[in-house]
Scaffold this motif. Sequence first.
Motif, PDB file in Angstrom:
ATOM      1  N   ASP A 226       0.814  -1.209   0.000  1.00  0.00           N
ATOM      2  CA  ASP A 226       0.000   0.000   0.000  1.00  0.00           C
ATOM      3  C   ASP A 226       0.851   1.264   0.000  1.00  0.00           C
ATOM      4  OD1 ASP A 226      -2.510  -1.212  -0.105  1.00  0.00           O
ATOM      5  OD2 ASP A 226      -2.542  -1.539   2.059  1.00  0.00           O
ATOM      6  N   ALA A 227       2.118   1.118  -0.364  1.00  0.00           N
ATOM      7  CA  ALA A 227       3.057   2.242  -0.483  1.00  0.00           C
ATOM      8  C   ALA A 227       3.343   2.914   0.859  1.00  0.00           C
ATOM      9  CB  ALA A 227       2.552   3.263  -1.505  1.00  0.00           C
ATOM     10  N   GLN A 228       3.393   2.102   1.927  1.00  0.00           N
ATOM     11  CA  GLN A 228       3.738   2.608   3.252  1.00  0.00           C
ATOM     12  C   GLN A 228       5.204   2.284   3.562  1.00  0.00           C
ATOM     13  OE1 GLN A 228       1.410   4.437   5.058  1.00  0.00           O
ATOM     14  NE2 GLN A 228       0.208   4.179   3.176  1.00  0.00           N
ATOM     15  N   THR A 229       5.699   2.814   4.654  1.00  0.00           N
ATOM     16  CA  THR A 229       7.087   2.568   5.047  1.00  0.00           C
ATOM     17  C   THR A 229       7.235   1.186   5.676  1.00  0.00           C
ATOM     18  OG1 THR A 229       6.699   3.612   7.189  1.00  0.00           O
ATOM     19  CG2 THR A 229       7.569   5.010   5.415  1.00  0.00           C
ATOM     20  N   LEU A 230       8.485   0.750   5.800  1.00  0.00           N
ATOM     21  CA  LEU A 230       8.824  -0.526   6.424  1.00  0.00           C
ATOM     22  C   LEU A 230       9.633  -0.283   7.693  1.00  0.00           C
ATOM     23  CD1 LEU A 230      10.016  -2.555   3.300  1.00  0.00           C
ATOM     24  CD2 LEU A 230       7.894  -2.933   4.556  1.00  0.00           C
ATOM     25  N   ALA A 231       9.371  -1.068   8.698  1.00  0.00           N
ATOM     26  CA  ALA A 231      10.188  -1.054   9.911  1.00  0.00           C
ATOM     27  C   ALA A 231      11.066  -2.301   9.871  1.00  0.00           C
ATOM     28  CB  ALA A 231       9.307  -1.054  11.154  1.00  0.00           C
ATOM     29  N   VAL A 232      12.358  -2.114   9.641  1.00  0.00           N
ATOM     30  CA  VAL A 232      13.283  -3.242   9.537  1.00  0.00           C
ATOM     31  C   VAL A 232      14.504  -3.002  10.412  1.00  0.00           C
ATOM     32  CG1 VAL A 232      12.570  -3.857   7.189  1.00  0.00           C
ATOM     33  CG2 VAL A 232      14.446  -2.239   7.525  1.00  0.00           C
TER      34      VAL A 232
END
Length: 249
Positions: A226-232
């Motif tokens: 959904d074109a959101q950020t990732l927490a990695v």
Amino acid sequence: MHSDPFRLLVFDLSGEYGHFRKINTNSSPLTYGLPTRVALAGLLGAVMGIERETGPGKYAPGITPAQEFFAKEVCGIGVQLLRPVSKTVMGFNLLMTSKSFFEIENRTQIPFELLKNPAFRVFFYHQDAAVFDQVCERIAQRNHHFTPYLGLSQFTCSLDFQGVVEAIQRYGSNCPPIHSAVNLNDLPANPLMFEEGRYYLSETMPIAMTRDRIVTEYGEVLFEGDAQTLAVRSEQWTEAGSFGNILFL
């Protein structure tokens, strides 16, 4: 990669349709949700006017193939999803020929899975300042040598220059949200920190390819559908000015 600030080109890539064929697809081709690194290298090669091979593994004298010109060892390429992944299926009429286009033996229709109204943000860095400047100039002035397209030549696309920013490589144990797709092969084990309401997509993509079109590296590429950020979890990342934080593929 530099520990000091370095120049990073940012441009947007969009079109009506796109198709980046999956490596494990069958006779009804499926598409990745975003362009692979080798596809983006090919697109940059089209912008620069790098000629394709004249035959299997054969190139005109003095031509460096795009996959070598934009190899991981000399440049960084990152990609961010700007619109949620949307797919549709469209039938393509194909011709079976033997010797020439005019000697048609049979016709068939094959369903292709396509990306609908795709849009991406591309981040580009090159060790050769002259090459970097040429790419920036061509994209900023829309002076593309060959017409860029999204995977198939029918799907021409727009390249919109967003700017050249001063980026910096950051290091630490607390990685901020990442705006780009990430190559899980470059991260420690179990790097994803799951967040509620996120739509995670993970696809095995070609990362590096020889002039003979032999893939030498695959990566498990993760992005948020959904074109959101990732927490990695990552010990290093690139801070791309006002465009957020990214990782190169």
